[in-house]
Write an enzyme that holds these catalytic residues in place. Sequence first.
Site, PDB file in Angstrom:
ATOM      1  CE1 TYR A 106     -39.835  71.037 -46.582  1.00 20.33           C
ATOM      2  CE2 TYR A 106     -40.102  72.559 -48.480  1.00 20.33           C
ATOM      3  CZ  TYR A 106     -40.080  71.007 -47.952  1.00 20.33           C
ATOM      4  OH  TYR A 106     -40.679  70.453 -48.727  1.00 20.33           O
ATOM      5  CB  SER A 109     -38.976  70.912 -51.985  1.00 20.19           C
ATOM      6  OG  SER A 109     -39.779  72.029 -52.100  1.00 20.19           O
TER       7      SER A 109
HETATM    8  P1  NDP Z   1     -47.636  64.503 -45.370  1.00 19.97           P
HETATM    9  O1  NDP Z   1     -47.453  65.647 -44.146  1.00 19.97           O
HETATM   10  O2  NDP Z   1     -49.002  64.247 -45.753  1.00 19.97           O
HETATM   11  O3  NDP Z   1     -46.538  63.623 -45.351  1.00 19.97           O
HETATM   12  C1  NDP Z   1     -45.258  63.711 -44.455  1.00 19.97           C
HETATM   13  C2  NDP Z   1     -44.992  62.181 -43.919  1.00 19.97           C
HETATM   14  O4  NDP Z   1     -43.672  62.070 -43.263  1.00 19.97           O
HETATM   15  C3  NDP Z   1     -46.171  61.575 -43.237  1.00 19.97           C
HETATM   16  O5  NDP Z   1     -46.331  60.165 -43.493  1.00 19.97           O
HETATM   17  C4  NDP Z   1     -45.301  61.457 -41.613  1.00 19.97           C
HETATM   18  O6  NDP Z   1     -45.837  60.353 -40.997  1.00 19.97           O
HETATM   19  C5  NDP Z   1     -43.925  61.389 -41.970  1.00 19.97           C
HETATM   20  N1  NDP Z   1     -43.115  61.630 -40.897  1.00 19.97           N
HETATM   21  C6  NDP Z   1     -42.865  62.679 -40.280  1.00 19.97           C
HETATM   22  N2  NDP Z   1     -42.134  62.690 -39.375  1.00 19.97           N
HETATM   23  C7  NDP Z   1     -41.718  61.564 -39.361  1.00 19.97           C
HETATM   24  C8  NDP Z   1     -40.541  60.790 -38.621  1.00 19.97           C
HETATM   25  N3  NDP Z   1     -40.022  61.270 -37.498  1.00 19.97           N
HETATM   26  N4  NDP Z   1     -40.373  59.596 -38.738  1.00 19.97           N
HETATM   27  C9  NDP Z   1     -41.200  58.727 -39.835  1.00 19.97           C
HETATM   28  N5  NDP Z   1     -41.914  59.457 -40.550  1.00 19.97           N
HETATM   29  C10 NDP Z   1     -42.293  60.639 -40.338  1.00 19.97           C
HETATM   30  O7  NDP Z   1     -46.724  65.575 -46.390  1.00 19.97           O
HETATM   31  P2  NDP Z   1     -46.337  65.288 -47.931  1.00 19.97           P
HETATM   32  O8  NDP Z   1     -46.565  63.999 -48.201  1.00 19.97           O
HETATM   33  O9  NDP Z   1     -46.554  66.531 -48.613  1.00 19.97           O
HETATM   34  O10 NDP Z   1     -44.759  65.220 -47.831  1.00 19.97           O
HETATM   35  C11 NDP Z   1     -43.949  64.074 -48.385  1.00 19.97           C
HETATM   36  C12 NDP Z   1     -42.594  64.784 -48.645  1.00 19.97           C
HETATM   37  O11 NDP Z   1     -42.947  65.547 -49.609  1.00 19.97           O
HETATM   38  C13 NDP Z   1     -41.874  65.643 -47.551  1.00 19.97           C
HETATM   39  O12 NDP Z   1     -40.567  65.152 -47.811  1.00 19.97           O
HETATM   40  C14 NDP Z   1     -42.080  66.948 -48.234  1.00 19.97           C
HETATM   41  O13 NDP Z   1     -40.934  67.773 -47.789  1.00 19.97           O
HETATM   42  C15 NDP Z   1     -42.058  66.782 -49.644  1.00 19.97           C
HETATM   43  N6  NDP Z   1     -42.620  67.724 -50.453  1.00 19.97           N
HETATM   44  C16 NDP Z   1     -44.073  68.131 -50.265  1.00 19.97           C
HETATM   45  C17 NDP Z   1     -44.465  68.968 -50.836  1.00 19.97           C
HETATM   46  C18 NDP Z   1     -46.203  69.553 -50.768  1.00 19.97           C
HETATM   47  O14 NDP Z   1     -46.485  70.894 -51.258  1.00 19.97           O
HETATM   48  N7  NDP Z   1     -46.925  68.866 -50.260  1.00 19.97           N
HETATM   49  C19 NDP Z   1     -44.028  69.910 -52.064  1.00 19.97           C
HETATM   50  C20 NDP Z   1     -42.496  69.367 -52.245  1.00 19.97           C
HETATM   51  C21 NDP Z   1     -41.897  68.596 -51.503  1.00 19.97           C
HETATM   52  P3  NDP Z   1     -46.267  60.166 -39.431  1.00 19.97           P
HETATM   53  O15 NDP Z   1     -46.598  61.691 -39.078  1.00 19.97           O
HETATM   54  O16 NDP Z   1     -47.142  59.094 -39.201  1.00 19.97           O
HETATM   55  O17 NDP Z   1     -44.627  59.963 -38.671  1.00 19.97           O
END
Ligand code: NDP
Length: 245
Positions: free
Chosen positions: A153, A140
């Site tokens: 975070y 991030s």
């Molecule tokens: P989302 O919330 O859309 O996606 C997060 C994903 O993680 C979901 O598919 C969720 O699926 C999955 N997830 C959460 N917990 C688990 C678990 N225990 N096991 C398996 N999968 C899990 O957010 P983003 O797409 O934005 O996030 C993706 C990555 O990008 C993250 O690592 C985040 O920290 C990073 N990021 C995001 C930013 C933003 O502004 N959006 C900025 C910088 C970094 P499910 O609930 O179905 O398990």
Amino acid sequence: MEPWHLKGKIVIVTGASSGIGEAAARVLHDAGAHPVLAARRADRLEQLSDDLGGALAVVTDVTDAGQRAALVDATLARHGRIDGLVNNAGVSLHRPLDRLDLEEFRRVLDLNVLSLVGMTQAALPALRASGAGRIVNISSGTTTMVLPGVGAYASTKSAVNMLSAVWRRELEGDRVAVSLVLPSITATEFGEGTLVAGQELRPGMVAHSADYVGRVILRALVTGEERIDLPHGPEQPELAELPSA
Ligand code: NDP
């Protein structure tokens, strides 16, 4: 390091049920690779699998060692090898440090940090065997700033930065490249899930689309480069360009 040809590559994407992970899976499929979809929400994975011509979907909680191993086993059973791993599953935790709930912090550390290590360890034998393995870890842009309210975070993602850098060096001799992608603010279900791509949050800070970040992840898989930072502000399409394009 030779650039990857994407056609036919087998790439596990964690957190593929929404946001950046879903976008990465879609661009991988469009490029002729075979994404393997992993997350907890079965209905989302099933829908995405249908969209992507029956891509392998494995309901996985990446915090569970047995489920990480089952994901690797299911991938090998279907495809016979693993070429890449995108460690994308993650959650936010935005709260001033003096009001941090330590149990919540422990859960976020478990997902954002320990599960990433465990998932990498589980996939590594197959990635080594592929002869040109790739790992892309999603960090991030918050790790490059000092933001009140974001310390917990950002500290988990700072750990990801260090783990990636060290792992890259440790795996050099194994022909497995470890890359780091640092998204800026991206319109997904992350946090409140209320952002819209292109929305200007404050002067100079524009929410990016998940598709843009997905294409940058694709680039990292192709090049194996060490790190791609996505600056705040408007999307910069050149950061998602593939070397042969
Ligand atoms: P989302 O919330 O859309 O996606 C997060 C994903 O993680 C979901 O598919 C969720 O699926 C999955 N997830 C959460 N917990 C688990 C678990 N225990 N096991 C398996 N999968 C899990 O957010 P983003 O797409 O934005 O996030 C993706 C990555 O990008 C993250 O690592 C985040 O920290 C990073 N990021 C995001 C930013 C933003 O502004 N959006 C900025 C910088 C970094 P499910 O609930 O179905 O398990």
